[in-house]
Design a protein around this motif. Structure first.
Motif, PDB file in Angstrom:
ATOM      1  N   TYR A   1       0.856  -1.186   0.000  1.00 19.36           N
ATOM      2  CA  TYR A   1       0.000   0.000   0.000  1.00 19.36           C
ATOM      3  C   TYR A   1       0.893   1.237   0.000  1.00 19.36           C
ATOM      4  CZ  TYR A   1      -3.247   3.611   1.527  1.00 19.36           C
ATOM      5  OH  TYR A   1      -3.991   4.775   1.610  1.00 19.36           O
ATOM      6  N   GLU A   2       0.794   2.024  -1.065  1.00 22.69           N
ATOM      7  CA  GLU A   2       1.573   3.253  -1.223  1.00 22.69           C
ATOM      8  C   GLU A   2       3.056   3.012  -0.977  1.00 22.69           C
ATOM      9  OE1 GLU A   2      -0.174   6.359   1.129  1.00 22.69           O
ATOM     10  OE2 GLU A   2      -1.828   6.647  -0.300  1.00 22.69           O
ATOM     11  N   GLY A   3       3.541   1.917  -1.556  1.00 20.30           N
ATOM     12  CA  GLY A   3       4.959   1.615  -1.485  1.00 20.30           C
ATOM     13  C   GLY A   3       5.410   0.954  -0.195  1.00 20.30           C
ATOM     14  N   LYS A   4       4.473   0.670   0.718  1.00 19.18           N
ATOM     15  CA  LYS A   4       4.827   0.035   1.977  1.00 19.18           C
ATOM     16  C   LYS A   4       4.029  -1.248   2.148  1.00 19.18           C
ATOM     17  CE  LYS A   4       5.912   4.241   4.615  1.00 19.18           C
ATOM     18  NZ  LYS A   4       5.582   5.028   5.831  1.00 19.18           N
ATOM     19  N   GLU A   5       4.643  -2.238   2.800  1.00 23.64           N
ATOM     20  CA  GLU A   5       3.924  -3.460   3.131  1.00 23.64           C
ATOM     21  C   GLU A   5       3.174  -3.270   4.444  1.00 23.64           C
ATOM     22  OE1 GLU A   5       6.413  -6.901   3.234  1.00 23.64           O
ATOM     23  OE2 GLU A   5       6.199  -7.258   1.074  1.00 23.64           O
TER      24      GLU A   5
END
Length: 401
Positions: free
Chosen positions: A277-281
């Motif tokens: 999500y938005e470059g983060k896990e």
């Protein structure tokens, strides 16, 4: 009198240290530690206001074995009471071995990436604790915990053997929320959505989650729907009471809770695998936990009662008999005494009593133990004395289901 270090400052930790402070003849020095020291400090203020006892607080990351061992070395407790997350059990056990201190918890270890509730990870520490001359007491909550002691109490005083055992957990409380869990949401939802298992005729029987329903009339609560689930005391009880032919665990859920849970499952919010999500896990269930009401905040609004007990069928002098043993706990009374609702109370009080058993020498030994391996009588006496009185009666017949 003994020093004790409690790790975990949620509702159960709060109840446990309040009750320890009320028994200063056993618990001479109490330290409460958590990742978030502000929660420890808030509990310490409540303990001081309610009991007049001052407890120490500390900050620790219980996943960090060395940091936990350093805290233990500084506090010098006789016992570490682990009321943190089940994921942290093994790390805290390692820290206790490293520092030569006894260990106790209320729930078995489970890995973060799989909802798998088994004792083998902790039972594997048997030789290390025995060789170190240390005690590790597992599962000193209500279920597991009191329900295991209930079983051994029935076997000691009412039955020669137990052939079937049903554990019934009913929370008849109402907190006024559309959807909330009465203990850690992440642990609660992992548990409820796991495959149901029960032990029968020497083998595990698996069924889909929440697929087997029965109704039962709980004293002071009324008729509730309860669902077959897996709970870790099934594994330990079938191991330590090997004559048990069938053992099952049941828990009540309201229709609204189940409907919300179904929707959350359908949209993927109960997943425990990471998503990008938005470059983060992120873990969806951990995000859901963050937006749900904090269980400790529910005490002020929760009304009603819990009813948890065992129904055991076996033989006495060659005659088949069935006995029911149970406790009823009032949410409002629990909140008035400790600032926490009954679900936290029914786990925190047995945590205090289990710790008392070890500190006073009523229970002990070198190795890893479950509750049912010790004499139930002193534990049962303390339940009556410290807010969880129990009743036992003979039933006319075994359960019809």
């Amino acid at each position: 009198m003994s020093k004790v270090l409690v790790i975990g400052a949620g509702g159960v930790g709060s109840v446990a240290v309040h009750k320890m402070a009320m028994n200063s003849n056993i618990f001479s020095d109490i330290t409460l530690a958590s990742r978030r020291i502000e929660k420890c400090d808030a509990t310490a203020e409540s303990v001081k206001a309610r009991t007049g006892v001052t407890i120490a607080t500390a900050q620790v990351d219980a996943d960090d074995i060395d940091a936990t061992a350093a805290l233990i070395a500084r506090v010098q407790p006789k016992l570490v009471v682990n009321l943190a997350l089940p994921y942290q059990d093994l790390a805290i056990m390692e820290a206790c071995l490293k520092t030569g201190v006894h260990y106790m918890d209320t729930a078995n270890y489970e890995p973060r990436d799989e909802a798998k509730f088994e004792y083998h990870w902790q039972w594997a520490y048997q030789d290390r604790f025995r060789e170190a001359g240390l005690t590790a007491l597992l599962g000193s909550g209500f279920d597991p915990g009191v329900t295991s002691v209930f079983a051994t109490y029935l076997k000691k005083h009412y039955l020669d053997t137990i052939e079937t055992l049903d554990i019934l957990d009913c929370n008849g409380g109402d907190h006024g929320q559309h959807f909330a869990t009465n203990f850690n949401p992440e642990i609660n939802i992992r548990e409820v959505t796991a495959v149901a298992r029960h032990w029968e005729n020497g083998a595990w029987v698996e069924t889909p989650p929440l697929s087997h329903k029965q109704s039962f009339d709980f004293e002071q609560v009324g008729v509730k729907n309860m669902y077959l689930m897996y709970h870790e005391e099934l594994e330990s009880l079938k191991t330590h009471l090997p004559e048990i032919r069938r053992i099952r665990f049941w828990m009540t859920f309201g229709d609204a809770y189940l409907k919300h849970l179904e929707v959350l499952q359908n949209v993927g919010m109960t997943r425990i695998d990471p998503v990008l999500y938005e470059g983060k896990e992120i873990i969806p269930l951990q995000f859901l936990k963050a937006v749900l009401p904090e269980p400790a905040s529910l005490g002020v609004t929760t009304k009603g009662k819990t009813n948890i007990g065992d129904i055991a069928t076996g033989t006495k002098d060659g005659v088949q008999k069935t006995f029911y043993i149970w406790n009823v706990c009032d949410h409002e009374e629990a909140y008035a005494e400790t600032g926490n609702q009954a679900v936290s109370y029914t786990t925190g009080v047995p945590a205090m009593i289990g710790a008392a058993m070890l500190l006073t020498g009523a229970w002990g030994g070198a190795g890893v133990f479950n509750m049912e391996q010790f004499d139930p009588d002193p534990f049962m006496a303390m339940l009556n004395e410290h807010g969880l009185p129990w009743q036992v009666k003979e039933l006319d017949a075994p359960l019809a289901f």
